[in-house]
Design a protein around this motif. Structure first.
Motif, PDB file in Angstrom:
ATOM      1  N   ARG A  27       1.429  -1.497   0.439  1.00 49.33           N
ATOM      2  CA  ARG A  27      -0.195  -0.001  -0.096  1.00 49.33           C
ATOM      3  C   ARG A  27       0.793   1.186  -0.351  1.00 49.33           C
ATOM      4  O   ARG A  27       0.415   1.537  -0.174  1.00 49.33           O
ATOM      5  N   LYS A  28       2.117   1.031  -0.043  1.00 56.17           N
ATOM      6  CA  LYS A  28       2.653   2.286  -0.039  1.00 56.17           C
ATOM      7  C   LYS A  28       3.410   2.550  -1.246  1.00 56.17           C
ATOM      8  O   LYS A  28       3.858   3.509  -0.952  1.00 56.17           O
ATOM      9  N   TYR A  29       3.127   1.760  -2.351  1.00 58.96           N
ATOM     10  CA  TYR A  29       4.418   1.604  -3.541  1.00 58.96           C
ATOM     11  C   TYR A  29       3.482   1.515  -4.544  1.00 58.96           C
ATOM     12  O   TYR A  29       3.472   2.238  -5.597  1.00 58.96           O
ATOM     13  N   ASN A  30       1.995   0.864  -3.991  1.00 55.59           N
ATOM     14  CA  ASN A  30       0.743   1.100  -5.316  1.00 55.59           C
ATOM     15  C   ASN A  30      -0.536   2.001  -4.599  1.00 55.59           C
ATOM     16  O   ASN A  30      -1.110   1.443  -3.864  1.00 55.59           O
ATOM     17  N   LYS A  31      -0.928   2.190  -5.366  1.00 54.76           N
ATOM     18  CA  LYS A  31      -2.305   3.385  -5.158  1.00 54.76           C
ATOM     19  C   LYS A  31      -3.445   2.562  -5.187  1.00 54.76           C
ATOM     20  O   LYS A  31      -3.249   0.626  -5.766  1.00 54.76           O
ATOM     21  N   ASP A  32      -4.711   2.713  -4.432  1.00 50.40           N
ATOM     22  CA  ASP A  32      -6.167   1.695  -3.909  1.00 50.40           C
ATOM     23  C   ASP A  32      -6.678   1.837  -5.378  1.00 50.40           C
ATOM     24  O   ASP A  32      -6.074   3.733  -5.658  1.00 50.40           O
ATOM     25  N   LYS A  33      -7.720   1.836  -5.369  1.00 52.81           N
ATOM     26  CA  LYS A  33      -8.637   1.772  -6.564  1.00 52.81           C
ATOM     27  C   LYS A  33      -9.344   3.697  -6.471  1.00 52.81           C
ATOM     28  O   LYS A  33      -9.732   4.175  -7.505  1.00 52.81           O
ATOM     29  N   GLU A  34      -9.049   3.784  -5.433  1.00 51.05           N
ATOM     30  CA  GLU A  34      -9.480   5.686  -5.080  1.00 51.05           C
ATOM     31  C   GLU A  34      -7.701   6.387  -5.530  1.00 51.05           C
ATOM     32  O   GLU A  34      -8.333   7.637  -5.593  1.00 51.05           O
ATOM     33  N   GLY A  35      -7.013   5.705  -5.610  1.00 53.50           N
ATOM     34  CA  GLY A  35      -6.031   6.780  -5.681  1.00 53.50           C
ATOM     35  C   GLY A  35      -5.048   7.126  -4.695  1.00 53.50           C
ATOM     36  O   GLY A  35      -3.887   7.740  -5.080  1.00 53.50           O
ATOM     37  N   TYR A  36      -5.007   6.012  -3.715  1.00 52.76           N
ATOM     38  CA  TYR A  36      -4.302   6.247  -2.675  1.00 52.76           C
ATOM     39  C   TYR A  36      -3.654   5.505  -2.198  1.00 52.76           C
ATOM     40  O   TYR A  36      -3.817   4.016  -2.167  1.00 52.76           O
ATOM     41  N   TYR A  37      -1.875   6.613  -1.847  1.00 53.67           N
ATOM     42  CA  TYR A  37      -1.001   5.412  -0.711  1.00 53.67           C
ATOM     43  C   TYR A  37      -1.340   5.719   0.483  1.00 53.67           C
ATOM     44  O   TYR A  37      -2.572   6.180   0.675  1.00 53.67           O
ATOM     45  N   LYS A  38      -1.267   4.319   1.141  1.00 58.09           N
ATOM     46  CA  LYS A  38      -0.878   4.864   2.690  1.00 58.09           C
ATOM     47  C   LYS A  38       0.100   4.217   3.356  1.00 58.09           C
ATOM     48  O   LYS A  38       0.685   2.729   2.630  1.00 58.09           O
ATOM     49  N   TYR A  39       0.607   4.923   4.150  1.00 57.58           N
ATOM     50  CA  TYR A  39       1.413   5.028   5.337  1.00 57.58           C
ATOM     51  C   TYR A  39       1.516   5.377   6.664  1.00 57.58           C
ATOM     52  O   TYR A  39       0.319   5.991   6.868  1.00 57.58           O
ATOM     53  N   TYR A  40       2.313   4.286   7.333  1.00 57.16           N
ATOM     54  CA  TYR A  40       2.093   4.467   8.978  1.00 57.16           C
ATOM     55  C   TYR A  40       2.662   5.379   9.579  1.00 57.16           C
ATOM     56  O   TYR A  40       4.165   5.470   9.151  1.00 57.16           O
ATOM     57  N   LEU A  41       1.707   5.842  10.924  1.00 59.43           N
ATOM     58  CA  LEU A  41       2.738   6.953  11.341  1.00 59.43           C
ATOM     59  C   LEU A  41       4.006   7.165  11.722  1.00 59.43           C
ATOM     60  O   LEU A  41       5.060   7.759  12.163  1.00 59.43           O
ATOM     61  N   SER A  42       4.144   5.388  12.018  1.00 59.59           N
ATOM     62  CA  SER A  42       5.113   5.330  13.262  1.00 59.59           C
ATOM     63  C   SER A  42       6.102   4.382  11.964  1.00 59.59           C
ATOM     64  O   SER A  42       6.995   4.106  13.343  1.00 59.59           O
ATOM     65  N   GLU A  43       5.788   4.244  11.206  1.00 57.39           N
ATOM     66  CA  GLU A  43       7.171   3.933  10.353  1.00 57.39           C
ATOM     67  C   GLU A  43       7.857   5.229   9.652  1.00 57.39           C
ATOM     68  O   GLU A  43       8.105   4.159   8.036  1.00 57.39           O
ATOM     69  N   LEU A  44       7.261   6.208   9.177  1.00 57.35           N
ATOM     70  CA  LEU A  44       7.418   6.782   8.954  1.00 57.35           C
ATOM     71  C   LEU A  44       9.257   7.091   8.577  1.00 57.35           C
ATOM     72  O   LEU A  44       9.861   6.687   9.323  1.00 57.35           O
ATOM     73  N   LYS A  45       9.853   7.514   7.066  1.00 55.55           N
ATOM     74  CA  LYS A  45      11.190   7.533   7.371  1.00 55.55           C
ATOM     75  C   LYS A  45      12.221   8.382   8.353  1.00 55.55           C
ATOM     76  O   LYS A  45      13.092   8.195   8.631  1.00 55.55           O
ATOM     77  N   TYR A  46      11.313   9.777   8.319  1.00 55.24           N
ATOM     78  CA  TYR A  46      12.079  10.427   9.004  1.00 55.24           C
ATOM     79  C   TYR A  46      10.631  10.929   9.951  1.00 55.24           C
ATOM     80  O   TYR A  46       9.903  11.059   9.441  1.00 55.24           O
ATOM     81  N   PRO A  47      10.843  10.734  11.571  1.00 56.78           N
ATOM     82  CA  PRO A  47      10.134  10.898  12.325  1.00 56.78           C
ATOM     83  C   PRO A  47      10.117  12.246  12.612  1.00 56.78           C
ATOM     84  O   PRO A  47      10.212  13.297  12.926  1.00 56.78           O
ATOM     85  N   VAL A  48       8.408  13.035  11.740  1.00 53.18           N
ATOM     86  CA  VAL A  48       7.870  13.965  12.019  1.00 53.18           C
ATOM     87  C   VAL A  48       6.374  14.127  12.332  1.00 53.18           C
ATOM     88  O   VAL A  48       5.825  12.759  11.873  1.00 53.18           O
ATOM     89  N   ASN A  49       5.819  14.876  12.970  1.00 52.87           N
ATOM     90  CA  ASN A  49       4.767  15.372  13.445  1.00 52.87           C
ATOM     91  C   ASN A  49       3.368  15.079  12.654  1.00 52.87           C
ATOM     92  O   ASN A  49       3.054  15.887  11.379  1.00 52.87           O
ATOM     93  N   LYS A  50       2.144  14.698  13.149  1.00 52.23           N
ATOM     94  CA  LYS A  50       1.368  13.931  12.218  1.00 52.23           C
ATOM     95  C   LYS A  50       0.738  15.502  11.975  1.00 52.23           C
ATOM     96  O   LYS A  50       0.360  15.235  10.162  1.00 52.23           O
ATOM     97  N   ASP A  51       0.506  15.928  12.775  1.00 50.93           N
ATOM     98  CA  ASP A  51      -0.516  17.229  12.411  1.00 50.93           C
ATOM     99  C   ASP A  51       0.842  17.570  11.102  1.00 50.93           C
ATOM    100  O   ASP A  51       0.072  18.430  10.244  1.00 50.93           O
ATOM    101  N   LEU A  52       2.170  17.973  11.900  1.00 48.05           N
ATOM    102  CA  LEU A  52       2.241  19.019  10.461  1.00 48.05           C
ATOM    103  C   LEU A  52       2.847  18.537   8.633  1.00 48.05           C
ATOM    104  O   LEU A  52       2.818  19.380   7.811  1.00 48.05           O
ATOM    105  N   VAL A  53       2.712  16.708   9.605  1.00 47.91           N
ATOM    106  CA  VAL A  53       2.808  16.197   8.035  1.00 47.91           C
ATOM    107  C   VAL A  53       1.180  16.305   7.398  1.00 47.91           C
ATOM    108  O   VAL A  53       1.023  16.344   5.709  1.00 47.91           O
ATOM    109  N   ILE A  54       0.232  16.209   7.952  1.00 49.05           N
ATOM    110  CA  ILE A  54      -1.462  15.855   7.138  1.00 49.05           C
ATOM    111  C   ILE A  54      -1.207  17.622   6.845  1.00 49.05           C
ATOM    112  O   ILE A  54      -1.795  17.970   5.532  1.00 49.05           O
ATOM    113  N   ASP A  55      -0.994  18.725   7.578  1.00 49.94           N
ATOM    114  CA  ASP A  55      -1.119  20.288   7.475  1.00 49.94           C
ATOM    115  C   ASP A  55      -0.585  20.290   5.939  1.00 49.94           C
ATOM    116  O   ASP A  55      -0.762  20.913   5.013  1.00 49.94           O
TER     117      ASP A  55
END
Length: 208
Positions: free
Chosen positions: A66-94
């Protein structure tokens, strides 16, 4: 005893991540790949252990896919605890929203779905992480204030010190004893500080 899982992958990066993750999990298995076809031979001492290992491997493969391939709606999926670089989720989303990407926060799963591909996503995270680290010794008080300054600095390609000075001059931040705190509504501050050359369009944003 063994079972085989066959799947397609996007390329070498996905295969490498799968291999590293399987090695870390310590599951008894063998990975074979040819072009974009992947086979995982899963082993177990008995039926119960085989079933457990099989399910764990399938869950892992789906998670990485799900990180490398889009789903049917065109989304990738990333788990916040497994980000390559630790960044606050609110900052990422904004940041992703301001760049014009679609974002869905899956709070129960600790993940986000977005239409930004992995390489670009990791580049954004790296830039945000580096900027946030520069604020380690600043007088900025709360995490939301730091997020605001990093967001504006990143999007407008403007030095952090200049963003802080502008926010103080315009009254969005104020100095209080030994720290700098929010002085007005943070959404108003974000809206006003992002005015000007930046218009939120990911397609015309200058490369950093």
């Amino acid at each position: 005893m063994k079972r085989i899982i066959a799947t397609k992958v996007s390329g070498e990066d996905e295969i490498l991540e799968i291999c590293k993750a399987l090695e870390k999990m310590g599951i008894d298995c063998i990975v074979k790949s040819k072009n974009k076809n992947l086979r995982v031979y899963v082993f177990g001492y008995d039926k119960e252990s085989l079933t457990e290992n099989y399910r764990a491997v399938r869950t892992l493969l789906e998670k990485i896919k799900r990180k490398y391939n889009k789903d049917k709606e065109g989304y990738y999926k990333y788990y916040l605890s497994e980000l390559k670089y630790p960044v606050n989720k609110d900052l990422v989303i904004d940041t992703l929203k301001e760049l014009g990407y679609r974002v869905i926060h899956l709070e129960d799963e600790g993940a986000i779905k977005t239409d930004v591909p992995l390489d670009e996503f990791n580049k954004i995270l790296e830039d945000l992480h580096n900027l946030y680290n520069e604020l380690r010794f600043s007088k900025l008080g709360s995490k939301p204030v730091k997020n605001l300054v990093v967001l504006v600095s990143y999007l407008k390609n403007k030095p952090l010190e200049d963003v802080i000075e502008e926010a103080l001059d315009k009254g969005f931040l104020r100095e209080e004893e030994d720290k700098i705190v929010l002085n007005k509504d943070i959404n108003l501050a974000k809206k006003e500080l992002l005015k000007g050359e930046y218009d939120g369009d990911k397609n015309i944003r200058e490369e950093r």
